[in-house]
Design a protein around this motif. Sequence first.
Motif, mmCIF file in Angstrom:
data_model
loop_
_atom_site.group_PDB
_atom_site.id
_atom_site.type_symbol
_atom_site.label_atom_id
_atom_site.label_comp_id
_atom_site.label_asym_id
_atom_site.label_seq_id
_atom_site.Cartn_x
_atom_site.Cartn_y
_atom_site.Cartn_z
ATOM 1 N N MET A 118 9.423 9.621 6.680
ATOM 2 C CA MET A 118 8.788 8.870 7.729
ATOM 3 C C MET A 118 7.309 8.706 7.390
ATOM 4 S SD MET A 118 10.951 8.662 10.497
ATOM 5 C CE MET A 118 12.662 8.871 10.189
ATOM 6 N N PRO A 119 6.773 7.504 7.535
ATOM 7 C CA PRO A 119 5.386 7.275 7.147
ATOM 8 C C PRO A 119 4.398 7.983 8.059
ATOM 9 C CG PRO A 119 6.340 5.307 8.149
ATOM 10 C CD PRO A 119 7.439 6.321 8.040
ATOM 11 N N ARG A 120 3.319 8.471 7.468
ATOM 12 C CA ARG A 120 2.242 9.095 8.254
ATOM 13 C C ARG A 120 0.949 8.989 7.459
ATOM 14 N NH1 ARG A 120 2.334 12.079 13.342
ATOM 15 N NH2 ARG A 120 0.391 13.139 13.490
ATOM 16 N N THR A 121 0.440 7.775 7.318
ATOM 17 C CA THR A 121 -0.816 7.586 6.614
ATOM 18 C C THR A 121 -1.720 6.691 7.436
ATOM 19 O OG1 THR A 121 0.072 5.680 5.424
ATOM 20 C CG2 THR A 121 0.236 7.821 4.322
ATOM 21 N N ALA A 122 -3.008 6.822 7.239
ATOM 22 C CA ALA A 122 -3.978 5.990 7.944
ATOM 23 C C ALA A 122 -4.123 4.659 7.216
ATOM 24 C CB ALA A 122 -5.328 6.705 8.002
ATOM 25 N N PRO A 123 -4.411 3.588 7.962
ATOM 26 C CA PRO A 123 -4.610 2.302 7.315
ATOM 27 C C PRO A 123 -5.780 2.361 6.347
ATOM 28 C CG PRO A 123 -4.706 2.090 9.742
ATOM 29 C CD PRO A 123 -4.560 3.538 9.400
ATOM 30 N N THR A 124 -5.647 1.629 5.242
ATOM 31 C CA THR A 124 -6.683 1.662 4.230
ATOM 32 C C THR A 124 -7.778 0.649 4.492
ATOM 33 O OG1 THR A 124 -5.325 0.199 2.878
ATOM 34 C CG2 THR A 124 -5.172 2.569 2.451
ATOM 35 N N GLY A 125 -7.573 -0.315 5.338
ATOM 36 C CA GLY A 125 -8.661 -1.225 5.640
ATOM 37 C C GLY A 125 -8.200 -2.520 6.282
ATOM 38 N N GLY A 126 -9.009 -3.000 7.197
ATOM 39 C CA GLY A 126 -8.794 -4.287 7.818
ATOM 40 C C GLY A 126 -7.693 -4.308 8.852
ATOM 41 N N PRO A 127 -7.800 -5.267 9.775
ATOM 42 C CA PRO A 127 -6.803 -5.352 10.840
ATOM 43 C C PRO A 127 -5.409 -5.697 10.333
ATOM 44 C CG PRO A 127 -8.376 -7.172 10.993
ATOM 45 C CD PRO A 127 -8.868 -6.230 9.934
ATOM 46 N N THR A 128 -5.320 -6.562 9.321
ATOM 47 C CA THR A 128 -3.997 -6.926 8.813
ATOM 48 C C THR A 128 -3.287 -5.720 8.225
ATOM 49 O OG1 THR A 128 -4.725 -9.192 8.399
ATOM 50 C CG2 THR A 128 -2.757 -8.445 7.234
ATOM 51 N N GLN A 129 -3.989 -4.906 7.443
ATOM 52 C CA GLN A 129 -3.376 -3.714 6.860
ATOM 53 C C GLN A 129 -3.026 -2.703 7.948
ATOM 54 O OE1 GLN A 129 -2.379 -3.204 3.595
ATOM 55 N NE2 GLN A 129 -1.303 -1.524 4.592
ATOM 56 N N ALA A 130 -3.887 -2.543 8.933
ATOM 57 C CA ALA A 130 -3.621 -1.604 10.025
ATOM 58 C C ALA A 130 -2.363 -2.008 10.778
ATOM 59 C CB ALA A 130 -4.817 -1.540 10.971
ATOM 60 N N LEU A 131 -2.203 -3.302 11.028
ATOM 61 C CA LEU A 131 -1.010 -3.780 11.728
ATOM 62 C C LEU A 131 0.225 -3.693 10.840
ATOM 63 C CD1 LEU A 131 -2.563 -6.792 13.670
ATOM 64 C CD2 LEU A 131 -2.016 -4.499 14.541
ATOM 65 N N ALA A 132 0.066 -3.917 9.547
ATOM 66 C CA ALA A 132 1.195 -3.758 8.620
ATOM 67 C C ALA A 132 1.644 -2.299 8.574
ATOM 68 C CB ALA A 132 0.807 -4.251 7.229
ATOM 69 N N ASP A 133 0.693 -1.376 8.599
ATOM 70 C CA ASP A 133 1.041 0.055 8.630
ATOM 71 C C ASP A 133 1.757 0.406 9.930
ATOM 72 O OD1 ASP A 133 -0.122 0.339 6.144
ATOM 73 O OD2 ASP A 133 -1.968 1.251 6.915
ATOM 74 N N ALA A 134 1.306 -0.169 11.043
ATOM 75 C CA ALA A 134 1.969 0.064 12.326
ATOM 76 C C ALA A 134 3.393 -0.503 12.289
ATOM 77 C CB ALA A 134 1.166 -0.547 13.471
ATOM 78 N N LEU A 135 3.568 -1.642 11.641
ATOM 79 C CA LEU A 135 4.901 -2.228 11.501
ATOM 80 C C LEU A 135 5.821 -1.286 10.741
ATOM 81 C CD1 LEU A 135 6.980 -4.473 11.762
ATOM 82 C CD2 LEU A 135 5.895 -5.597 9.786
ATOM 83 N N THR A 136 5.326 -0.682 9.683
ATOM 84 C CA THR A 136 6.128 0.275 8.924
ATOM 85 C C THR A 136 6.543 1.447 9.810
ATOM 86 O OG1 THR A 136 5.051 -0.379 6.881
ATOM 87 C CG2 THR A 136 6.138 1.753 6.874
ATOM 88 N N ALA A 137 5.646 1.896 10.680
ATOM 89 C CA ALA A 137 5.986 2.979 11.617
ATOM 90 C C ALA A 137 7.047 2.521 12.611
ATOM 91 C CB ALA A 137 4.734 3.456 12.343
ATOM 92 N N GLU A 138 6.985 1.272 13.032
ATOM 93 C CA GLU A 138 7.999 0.736 13.952
ATOM 94 C C GLU A 138 9.362 0.675 13.274
ATOM 95 O OE1 GLU A 138 7.663 0.377 17.121
ATOM 96 O OE2 GLU A 138 5.499 0.602 17.207
#
Length: 149
Positions: free
Chosen positions: A1-21
């Motif tokens: 299960m993923p557990r990492t902080a976004p590396t930068g920018g809103p697009t990457q942060a939302l992509a990381d949140a999508l992976t968590a979803e």
Amino acid sequence: MPRTAPTGGPTQALADALTAEYAAIWAYGVIGVHLADAARRSARAAEAAHRARRDALILQLSANGGQVPADRAGYALPYPVTDRASALRLAVEIEERAAGHWRAALPHTTGADRNRALAALTDCALRATRWRRTAGVTPVTVAFPGRPG
């Protein structure tokens, strides 16, 4: 299960949140088979909520020309889920992890994106609280939802 902080920018942060979803949806398939009655209905509702967020994120990232991360065929569970107790423990953990991704997205977002991230963080924190209560875990709340423990 993923557990990492976004590396930068809103697009990457939302992509990381999508992976968590994606991971949350997959986990609820495992969780649900070990629950019955009201808890199973809650698991179905939680999975539906994560599916709705996933779908909204895919549309948003696609519309903005961002890279949409692919879902995986499966995810590694942090421990075996073999009964009601381990299923409830995983439900709490998956909501906490998803909350962590949404919390990590907050500093990278503004406006409507920030509001959506805050709403998602709040939803995950509320579901984690409900799962803790169902599991008989105390305390049922945490001071800072989504914060790494």
